[in-house]
Design a protein around this motif. Structure first.
Motif, PDB file in Angstrom:
ATOM      1  N   LEU A 131      22.537  81.785  37.631  1.00 48.60           N
ATOM      2  CA  LEU A 131      22.705  83.085  37.978  1.00 48.60           C
ATOM      3  C   LEU A 131      21.683  83.832  38.776  1.00 48.60           C
ATOM      4  CD1 LEU A 131      23.828  84.585  34.204  1.00 48.60           C
ATOM      5  CD2 LEU A 131      25.191  84.108  36.244  1.00 48.60           C
ATOM      6  N   ALA A 132      20.478  83.333  38.559  1.00 48.43           N
ATOM      7  CA  ALA A 132      19.377  83.907  39.300  1.00 48.43           C
ATOM      8  C   ALA A 132      19.421  83.291  40.774  1.00 48.43           C
ATOM      9  CB  ALA A 132      17.996  83.514  38.923  1.00 48.43           C
ATOM     10  N   ILE A 133      20.036  82.123  40.833  1.00 53.00           N
ATOM     11  CA  ILE A 133      19.914  81.410  42.137  1.00 53.00           C
ATOM     12  C   ILE A 133      21.270  82.124  42.939  1.00 53.00           C
ATOM     13  CG2 ILE A 133      20.948  79.335  43.466  1.00 53.00           C
ATOM     14  CD1 ILE A 133      19.564  77.713  41.257  1.00 53.00           C
ATOM     15  N   PHE A 134      22.277  82.252  42.315  1.00 47.98           N
ATOM     16  CA  PHE A 134      23.320  83.285  42.975  1.00 47.98           C
ATOM     17  C   PHE A 134      23.010  84.821  43.571  1.00 47.98           C
ATOM     18  CE2 PHE A 134      26.795  86.553  42.569  1.00 47.98           C
ATOM     19  CZ  PHE A 134      27.598  85.871  43.306  1.00 47.98           C
ATOM     20  N   ILE A 135      22.245  85.173  42.552  1.00 50.06           N
ATOM     21  CA  ILE A 135      21.790  86.476  42.919  1.00 50.06           C
ATOM     22  C   ILE A 135      20.843  86.302  44.222  1.00 50.06           C
ATOM     23  CG2 ILE A 135      20.034  88.367  42.533  1.00 50.06           C
ATOM     24  CD1 ILE A 135      21.066  88.307  39.524  1.00 50.06           C
TER      25      ILE A 135
END
Length: 212
Positions: free
Chosen positions: A170-174
């Motif tokens: 999720l952090a990578i996507f953000i």
């Protein structure tokens, strides 16, 4: 020079206040959801707030103070006599570990190379969780209290690996989606009115207290 220090302080309080607001609102709501869900959504937002704080202040050390501001906001729950201290202290420990690990991996988060960015986020997402497990382990040796996270190898694995990897994704996507958009760069260079920072800080404390 004095104006620069005031501006730095205003930004530290602002980003710490934003983190405090996240904990008092979204973080509070997520605690009512299943553990796998609640344990994965907050950190991607926290790591992005800390990253933006770094880009805005230009200082890695400032991240530690942003974390201290957020922890100070959380500590206001200690004023509530009906709330067990551990309910406040344990999240404060987690917040400290998150600040520390993001401070350590900032050079990787700045990288334009996908592998380095991914590595930085994975280290951060798994690292603070390992720190939390270590804290609960020491706490068990001292007090005899066995945290849910330590009750089985499955619990430890789920918290560190399963939750950690989902949170990292999720952090990578953000980061990939919004890290480099123009509006973010404009926000980084904005001057912050100290009164706005103080207001965000005060609102975060009020929400932290009144939600109970």
């Amino acid at each position: 020079m004095k104006k620069n220090k005031i501006q730095l302080l205003a930004k530290v309080v602002l980003f710490g206040g934003f983190w405090g607001l996240l904990e008092a609102t979204l973080g509070y709501v997520l605690h009512f959801l299943p553990m796998l869900i609640s344990g994965t959504l907050m950190f991607p937002l926290v790591v992005f707030v800390l990253y933006r704080a770094y880009k805005s202040t230009g200082s890695r050390k400032a991240l530690l103070f942003v974390g201290l501001v957020a922890i100070l906001i959380k500590s206001s729950n200690l004023l509530l006599p009906f709330l067990p201290a551990a309910k406040t202290i344990n999240p404060m420990i987690a917040m400290f570990l998150q600040s520390l690990i993001v401070f350590a991996v900032i050079p990787l988060l700045e990288s334009k190379k996908p592998l380095q960015l991914t590595s930085g986020i994975l280290i951060a997402s798994l690292g603070w969780r390992i720190g939390v497990i270590a804290y609960y382990g020491v706490n068990y040796l001292i007090t005899g209290f066995l945290s849910f996270y330590l009750q089985s190898l499955t619990s430890v694995f789920t918290f560190i690996v399963t939750d950690g990897l989902v949170s990292a994704l999720l952090a990578i996507f953000i980061f990939v989606a919004i890290r480099d958009i123009k509006i973010m760069k404009k926000l980084d260079s904005m001057r912050i009115n100290p009164l706005i920072s103080a207001a965000i800080f005060a609102i975060a404390i009020i929400l932290t207290l009144v939600k109970f």
